[in-house]
Design an enzyme around this catalytic site. Structure first.
Site, PDB file in Angstrom:
ATOM      1  N   HIS A 196      19.306  -0.359  -3.184  1.00 26.40           N
ATOM      2  CA  HIS A 196      20.134   0.223  -4.245  1.00 26.40           C
ATOM      3  C   HIS A 196      20.746   1.553  -3.794  1.00 26.40           C
ATOM      4  O   HIS A 196      21.915   1.835  -4.086  1.00 26.40           O
ATOM      5  CB  HIS A 196      19.313   0.429  -5.518  1.00 26.40           C
ATOM      6  CG  HIS A 196      18.703  -0.825  -6.042  1.00 26.40           C
ATOM      7  ND1 HIS A 196      17.728  -0.833  -7.023  1.00 26.40           N
ATOM      8  CD2 HIS A 196      18.928  -2.139  -5.722  1.00 26.40           C
ATOM      9  CE1 HIS A 196      17.379  -2.082  -7.282  1.00 26.40           C
ATOM     10  NE2 HIS A 196      18.084  -2.888  -6.496  1.00 26.40           N
ATOM     11  N   HIS A 232      24.011  -7.903 -10.140  1.00 25.50           N
ATOM     12  CA  HIS A 232      22.966  -7.216  -9.374  1.00 25.50           C
ATOM     13  C   HIS A 232      22.809  -7.828  -7.988  1.00 25.50           C
ATOM     14  O   HIS A 232      22.617  -7.095  -7.001  1.00 25.50           O
ATOM     15  CB  HIS A 232      21.622  -7.257 -10.111  1.00 25.50           C
ATOM     16  CG  HIS A 232      20.565  -6.495  -9.386  1.00 25.50           C
ATOM     17  ND1 HIS A 232      20.440  -5.122  -9.464  1.00 25.50           N
ATOM     18  CD2 HIS A 232      19.618  -6.898  -8.507  1.00 25.50           C
ATOM     19  CE1 HIS A 232      19.454  -4.723  -8.686  1.00 25.50           C
ATOM     20  NE2 HIS A 232      18.935  -5.780  -8.088  1.00 25.50           N
ATOM     21  N   ASP A 292      23.088  -5.854  -4.531  1.00 24.34           N
ATOM     22  CA  ASP A 292      22.104  -5.917  -3.445  1.00 24.34           C
ATOM     23  C   ASP A 292      22.785  -6.223  -2.114  1.00 24.34           C
ATOM     24  O   ASP A 292      22.465  -5.628  -1.075  1.00 24.34           O
ATOM     25  CB  ASP A 292      21.067  -7.006  -3.731  1.00 24.34           C
ATOM     26  CG  ASP A 292      19.924  -6.523  -4.611  1.00 24.34           C
ATOM     27  OD1 ASP A 292      19.794  -5.301  -4.820  1.00 24.34           O
ATOM     28  OD2 ASP A 292      19.158  -7.383  -5.085  1.00 24.34           O
ATOM     29  N   HIS A 315      17.754 -10.839   0.250  1.00 25.51           N
ATOM     30  CA  HIS A 315      17.693  -9.849   1.316  1.00 25.51           C
ATOM     31  C   HIS A 315      17.492 -10.489   2.687  1.00 25.51           C
ATOM     32  O   HIS A 315      18.051 -10.028   3.680  1.00 25.51           O
ATOM     33  CB  HIS A 315      16.559  -8.853   1.041  1.00 25.51           C
ATOM     34  CG  HIS A 315      16.680  -8.157  -0.281  1.00 25.51           C
ATOM     35  ND1 HIS A 315      17.776  -7.391  -0.608  1.00 25.51           N
ATOM     36  CD2 HIS A 315      15.848  -8.110  -1.351  1.00 25.51           C
ATOM     37  CE1 HIS A 315      17.616  -6.900  -1.825  1.00 25.51           C
ATOM     38  NE2 HIS A 315      16.456  -7.319  -2.297  1.00 25.51           N
TER      39      HIS A 315
END
Length: 327
Positions: free
Chosen positions: A111, A270, A274, A297
């Site tokens: 973030h 979101h 990311d 991720h």
């Protein structure tokens, strides 16, 4: 936008040298030059997974320095450059670490990295006295606020724009991400997600990344989790600092947060946010089209490894190509 403009409690966010107003990015930038913070700024908050109170200090850095993280609570801890090849874990967050010293690691950097990327900050020192970055409200909004309060300064040296020259793709089951060549001198993102939980379901989102687009469309989107997963996380010693104040919790067709969602598609926004943070671990802004489905991720990091493993797949853009369009 209210949370971007509000003044956080004095006990949470303080500036070493505080100006009376924030420094919003306005107007059309000229040549894309490197930027750093005008002044240091600090903040304190809770770690999402450890539950610890953690102090964060953001400091200016010289041109060419990049974004570098540093643990201040570990004696002689090596600095951790914010690069794809210093990532040591991607299970629940993006974690930087030192292979020779496993305890020297900093989790949940994505973030803050998204805020650096979205606000066009190339060089900064990030000092942290714990094993993760504070979660604040689970979005990037408070990090943007910190950067605005610190202000920015141009450094003269050109930005290290990284141009993707040919497609690069990684897959895992039905999930995938890919980087494709693109024009326009900026990053274009197209992502989709598909969850069994009816409150989320299938969502997709497309964005041309710019300072204004990041602030208005992505920065306030919060991290989320499924209620059924919380118990397993707690048993694994994770999410100890998680609450309805810093994460959206979903139970099938219900959002359990009393205030509900900030926008109907907050979940996919979101995920895009990311990706903005993870992709800034390239070491500079990408000129590319990033496409993905059910990415996380891990895949975000893998696609950077694959990109830089092939010297013919990328190049630093020339100064002429690095002219940035208006945000």
């Amino acid at each position: 936008m209210d949370s971007l403009l509000r003044e956080p409690p004095p006990s949470s966010i303080t500036a070493e040298t505080r100006n009376s107003a924030a420094f919003p990015l306005r107007g059309k930038p000229a040549l894309a030059v490197q930027k750093t913070l005008r002044q240091p700024i600090s903040a304190s908050g809770t770690g999402l997974h450890t539950g610890q109170s953690i102090r964060l200090i953001l400091q200016p850095a010289p041109a060419g320095h990049g974004i570098v993280f540093q643990r201040t609570d570990l004696a002689d801890a090596a600095p951790l450059p914010a690069r794809y090849d210093t990532v040591v874990e991607t299970r629940l967050s993006t974690v930087l670490g030192e292979s020779a010293r496993p305890e020297n690691r900093i989790a949940t950097i994505e973030h803050l990295m998204a805020a650096f990327h979205g606000c066009g900050i190339d060089n900064a020192c990030v000092l942290v006295d714990g094993p993760e970055i504070p979660v604040f409200d689970g979005s990037a909004a408070d990090f943007v606020f910190l950067l605005d309060c610190a202000g920015t300064v141009a450094q003269g040296a050109p930005r290290r724009m990284i141009e993707v020259l040919k497609p690069v793709r990684v897959e895992q089951g039905d999930a995938f991400v890919e980087l494709l060549p693109a024009s326009g001198g900026r990053l274009h993102l197209s992502l989709s997600i598909d969850f069994a939980a009816r409150a989320i379901g299938h969502q997709s989102y497309t964005l041309d990344l710019g300072a204004r687009a990041f602030r208005e469309q992505l920065a306030r989107s919060r991290t989320f989790t499924l209620r059924a997963e919380i118990e397993a996380l707690h048993k694994a010693g994770l999410a100890r600092g998680g609450s309805l104040d810093n994460a959206v919790v979903v139970d099938d067709d219900q959002v359990l947060n009393p205030g509900g969602l900030r926008c109907p598609d907050e979940f996919i926004r979101h995920k895009v946010m990311d990706a903005v943070g993870d992709l800034y671990l390239a070491g500079g802004p990408l000129t590319a089209h990033f496409r993905g489905h059910r990415s996380g991720h891990g895949l975000n990091n893998q696609v950077l490894h694959k990109l830089f493993a092939d010297p013919s797949a990328w190049a630093y853009a020339s100064d002429r190509q690095a002219i940035v369009a208006a945000a």
